[in-house]
Write a protein that holds these residues in place. Structure first.
Motif, PDB file in Angstrom:
ATOM      1  N   ASP A  65      78.584 103.508  36.959  1.00  0.00           N
ATOM      2  CA  ASP A  65      79.106 103.687  38.312  1.00  0.00           C
ATOM      3  C   ASP A  65      79.001 102.368  39.057  1.00  0.00           C
ATOM      4  OD1 ASP A  65      79.904 104.426  40.802  1.00  0.00           O
ATOM      5  OD2 ASP A  65      78.413 106.011  41.086  1.00  0.00           O
ATOM      6  N   ASP A  85      76.498 112.021  42.702  1.00  0.00           N
ATOM      7  CA  ASP A  85      75.228 111.732  42.034  1.00  0.00           C
ATOM      8  C   ASP A  85      74.672 113.012  41.414  1.00  0.00           C
ATOM      9  OD1 ASP A  85      75.295 109.074  42.779  1.00  0.00           O
ATOM     10  OD2 ASP A  85      74.196 109.427  44.652  1.00  0.00           O
ATOM     11  N   LYS A 129      81.998 112.950  40.259  1.00  0.00           N
ATOM     12  CA  LYS A 129      81.648 111.579  40.656  1.00  0.00           C
ATOM     13  C   LYS A 129      80.406 111.552  41.524  1.00  0.00           C
ATOM     14  CE  LYS A 129      85.701 110.934  42.520  1.00  0.00           C
ATOM     15  NZ  LYS A 129      86.313 112.241  42.165  1.00  0.00           N
ATOM     16  N   ARG A 154      78.428 110.290  32.203  1.00  0.00           N
ATOM     17  CA  ARG A 154      79.078 109.077  32.671  1.00  0.00           C
ATOM     18  C   ARG A 154      79.815 108.395  31.518  1.00  0.00           C
ATOM     19  NH1 ARG A 154      79.479 111.049  37.145  1.00  0.00           N
ATOM     20  NH2 ARG A 154      77.897 110.712  38.769  1.00  0.00           N
ATOM     21  N   PHE A 198      86.135 103.634  37.845  1.00  0.00           N
ATOM     22  CA  PHE A 198      85.109 104.665  37.636  1.00  0.00           C
ATOM     23  C   PHE A 198      85.580 106.005  38.175  1.00  0.00           C
ATOM     24  CE2 PHE A 198      81.686 107.206  39.435  1.00  0.00           C
ATOM     25  CZ  PHE A 198      80.857 107.391  38.335  1.00  0.00           C
ATOM     26  N   HIS A 238      86.652 109.441  35.672  1.00  0.00           N
ATOM     27  CA  HIS A 238      85.957 110.719  35.748  1.00  0.00           C
ATOM     28  C   HIS A 238      86.819 111.819  36.360  1.00  0.00           C
ATOM     29  CE1 HIS A 238      82.715 107.907  34.901  1.00  0.00           C
ATOM     30  NE2 HIS A 238      82.084 108.951  34.367  1.00  0.00           N
ATOM     31  N   ARG A 297      74.920 114.650  35.094  1.00  0.00           N
ATOM     32  CA  ARG A 297      76.313 114.217  34.977  1.00  0.00           C
ATOM     33  C   ARG A 297      76.519 113.495  33.645  1.00  0.00           C
ATOM     34  NH1 ARG A 297      77.225 117.594  39.025  1.00  0.00           N
ATOM     35  NH2 ARG A 297      76.598 116.772  41.085  1.00  0.00           N
ATOM     36  N   SER A 300      73.341 111.313  32.831  1.00  0.00           N
ATOM     37  CA  SER A 300      72.676 110.814  34.033  1.00  0.00           C
ATOM     38  C   SER A 300      72.033 111.997  34.755  1.00  0.00           C
ATOM     39  CB  SER A 300      73.681 110.112  34.950  1.00  0.00           C
ATOM     40  OG  SER A 300      73.072 109.682  36.149  1.00  0.00           O
TER      41      SER A 300
END
Length: 242
Positions: free
Chosen positions: A179, A166, A164, A175, A185, A189, A173, A241
């Protein structure tokens, strides 16, 4: 069994007719007795066998090792397997009705392509445990490809991509949703990370690291493939991401 039974039986019957052997009558004045021949020509039998092989792989997984090979005639193994498969196709509905609930069936071919592509060759030869391991490796490799990483794999890889936190340099990451700071969210995850860890720690590792394990029953192996298919769809459908 997701298969067109009528079509499959027609293909099997055509092959059985073409590969049937007979003794042709001797030509007038011939001294040597005629030898056995097939009803069809060799090209016709070969062409039919290409389709029959695929039917047998679906209906009788592992037939290449379970049906004996006959050195005298390469098509005898195919003929016996085709006869067995025809019985399975005819009686499948009857057997399901009498031996268990007529519940929906899982088709490996309908699973995520990463999973079935990785497992198919081993699965069709009856190596179910190894097939699941191969599928797990394929999902791992494709996940590495999505995020451009080779420095981590399996559990550590999924802990990173579904984190979770950044993204960091060199640590993209995946997603599954935007987010928005919501509990959903975080839950999605966290669940994906835990699910992936379970797949690799609970399925992949025992399958590949334990010596002397008996072969997995086909239905159990299919369930394990389905787990990796769920994970593969999450990875494939996620947004990277970076």
């Amino acid at each position: 069994m997701t298969i067109n039974v009528a079509w499959a039986r027609t293909q099997l019957a055509e092959f059985l007719t073409l590969s049937e052997t007979y003794v042709p009558p001797n030509e007038p004045g011939a001294i040597v007795a005629s030898r056995l021949r097939n009803r069809g020509t060799q090209p016709e039998i070969v062409a039919s066998a290409q389709i029959v092989e695929q039917i047998l792989d679906r209906v009788l997984p592992g037939w290449r090792s379970s049906v004996p090979v006959h050195k005298s005639n390469r098509w005898l193994q195919y003929r016996e397997a085709a006869q067995r498969a025809d019985v399975v196709l005819v009686r499948e509905a009857e057997v399901r009705e009498n031996l268990g609930e007529n519940a929906p069936q899982i088709s490996a071919a309908a699973m995520h392509p990463w999973v079935w592509d990785g497992a198919k060759a081993l699965w069709q030869s009856g190596h179910f445990r190894e097939a699941v391991t191969a599928a797990a490796r394929k999902v791992n490799a494709e996940t590495q490809n999505r995020v451009g990483r080779r420095d981590v794999s399996e559990t550590a890889l999924f802990q990173s991509v579904f984190s979770k936190d950044d993204p960091k340099p060199g640590q993209p990451r995946l997603r599954l949703m935007a987010d928005d700071g919501s509990d959903t969210f975080r839950s999605v995850h966290r669940g994906a990370m835990a699910f992936a860890e379970g797949c690799y720690a609970g399925i992949r590792n025992p399958n590949s690291h334990e010596d002397g394990l008996p072969e997995l029953p086909e239905h159990e192996a299919l369930e394990q493939l389905a787990a990796f298919s769920v994970l593969a769809r999450w990875v494939d459908g996620a947004t990277v991401s970076a």
